[in-house]
Design an enzyme around this catalytic site. Sequence first.
Site, mmCIF file in Angstrom:
data_model
loop_
_atom_site.group_PDB
_atom_site.id
_atom_site.type_symbol
_atom_site.label_atom_id
_atom_site.label_comp_id
_atom_site.label_asym_id
_atom_site.label_seq_id
_atom_site.Cartn_x
_atom_site.Cartn_y
_atom_site.Cartn_z
ATOM 1 N N LYS A 137 0.836 -1.203 0.000
ATOM 2 C CA LYS A 137 0.000 0.000 0.000
ATOM 3 C C LYS A 137 0.870 1.252 0.000
ATOM 4 O O LYS A 137 0.565 2.234 -0.683
ATOM 5 C CB LYS A 137 -0.923 0.001 1.220
ATOM 6 C CG LYS A 137 -1.766 1.268 1.343
ATOM 7 C CD LYS A 137 -2.727 1.208 2.509
ATOM 8 C CE LYS A 137 -3.542 2.504 2.580
ATOM 9 N NZ LYS A 137 -4.571 2.457 3.631
ATOM 10 N N HIS A 275 -9.703 -30.534 -33.720
ATOM 11 C CA HIS A 275 -10.619 -29.451 -33.386
ATOM 12 C C HIS A 275 -11.604 -29.851 -32.284
ATOM 13 O O HIS A 275 -12.809 -29.657 -32.402
ATOM 14 C CB HIS A 275 -11.357 -28.961 -34.626
ATOM 15 C CG HIS A 275 -10.440 -28.500 -35.709
ATOM 16 N ND1 HIS A 275 -9.645 -27.373 -35.584
ATOM 17 C CD2 HIS A 275 -10.135 -29.036 -36.914
ATOM 18 C CE1 HIS A 275 -8.916 -27.217 -36.683
ATOM 19 N NE2 HIS A 275 -9.187 -28.220 -37.503
#
Length: 512
Positions: A137, A275
């Site tokens: 922070k 596929h």
Amino acid sequence: MSKKRALVSVSNKEGIVEFVEALVAKGFEVVSTGGTKKALQEAGVPVIGISEVTGFPEILDGRVKTLHPNIHSGLLAMRERAEHQEQLAELHISPIDLVVVNLYPFKETIAKPNCTFADAIENIDIGGPSMLRAAAKNHQHVTVVVDPKDYPTVIGELSNEQDVTVETKRRLAAKVFRHTAAYDALIAEYLTEAVGEEEPETCTVTYERKQGLRYGENPHQKATFYKKPLADESSIASAVQLHGKELSYNNIHDADAALAIVKEFEEPAVVAVKHMNPCGVGTGETIEQAYGRAYEADPVSIFGGIVAANREIDEATAVKMKDIFLEIIIAPSFTQEALDVLTAKKNLRLLTVPMSRQEQPEAMLTSIHGGLLVQDEDHYGIDEATLSIPTDRKPTDAEWEALKLAWKVVKHVKSNAIVLTNGQMTVGVGAGQMNRVGAADIAITQASERIEGAVMGSDAFFPMGDTVELAGKAGVTAIIQPGGSIRDEESIEMANKYGIAMVMTGVRHFKH
């Protein structure tokens, strides 16, 4: 000017001694705790104990040691605010300029087979995340390091610039919040599963970067491969690549599909995928025989495909595989002779994956634009189904074996799906069609003269009798399907007309 201060407390001690030695050489004084302090002292590095800073002993078996105003004030004080500096001076608190912390090994703990709930809870870090979050922070003033890979960057910038750049501090702070978020997400997942919560109000998941990919489904799409922190060892995410060029996005998708299908079989089996759909599945007494049948199932579509086998690849099988272009071969292992044959093809990817199946289905996550869909894996098999035979004729023993094969495969084919088999291999696959009779027509056309005596599997019910009529005219002798249509009777009558034995499972297997 007062010395800069670093706070160091790590569970992963990789490179920590060398890093702290470099900090000391740059004029830092070092505050440390527990095992880290001991390691540094044994290496001859001057260290200040955490209790000397807090004026309070480590208590509760080390559960409380850094949770103290003398630590967190030093981390959170904003250097440009005079009142903050005045308060620090008044309370004799030294600011902390650099934090090196990584957390209790929660992931490693719960990965152990004999880990108890108490063990897991004890390895939830409290002080570490608090220090990291406080430092991150206040990253404008505090450099925070959570990953040993970043040690060289920090030392390099301290050497060249006398301080770490704001850009690097911000990047490291972002990394900290990703780290603590992932840590908390793993804890949340563990506890959520422990209490049996099925639909938590938030979905908190975490994945670790496995590798960058050249691109996604298409070259203009960016892509990255992430894996679960405790990924199943028999998954593609945990596969070991022995040979070949880097996997692509589509390779990984197809390999995952091939692996899921081949795990359905106890007997030697080979699956070829293109596929995301199986183009050929073969079984046999040997893996060579199974591969031969998978190839024969569709010798055109297998070209450029992904092949998965549930037995070791031997030399004879490898010689046959080498004859055509394959993208990937997946197996539990390869003999040295097989490797000698296959590694002659520079780009052919060879992956090893254990073929065990998970006892519990895994949650499957599918992203949609703006959201996420979550469901269990479809592990429902024919042994769990309540079977019924509504037709006049029951399947023969040979038909039963063929129907089981069809049912194992069809649940992995994109809906609407139809699969034709002869008991040893697929002979026709119709995938991803907008109507079921269209899928059947594709499968029947592909089967050609092999259709005579074949059986059919359908992933969902027949909405009317037309698909069964098409199958009967083509020579299909038995069908397995879920049933459940309001017009089931029409399909049953059509089956009886053509002497088809029909099995209903009561369970559909849509796959989108």
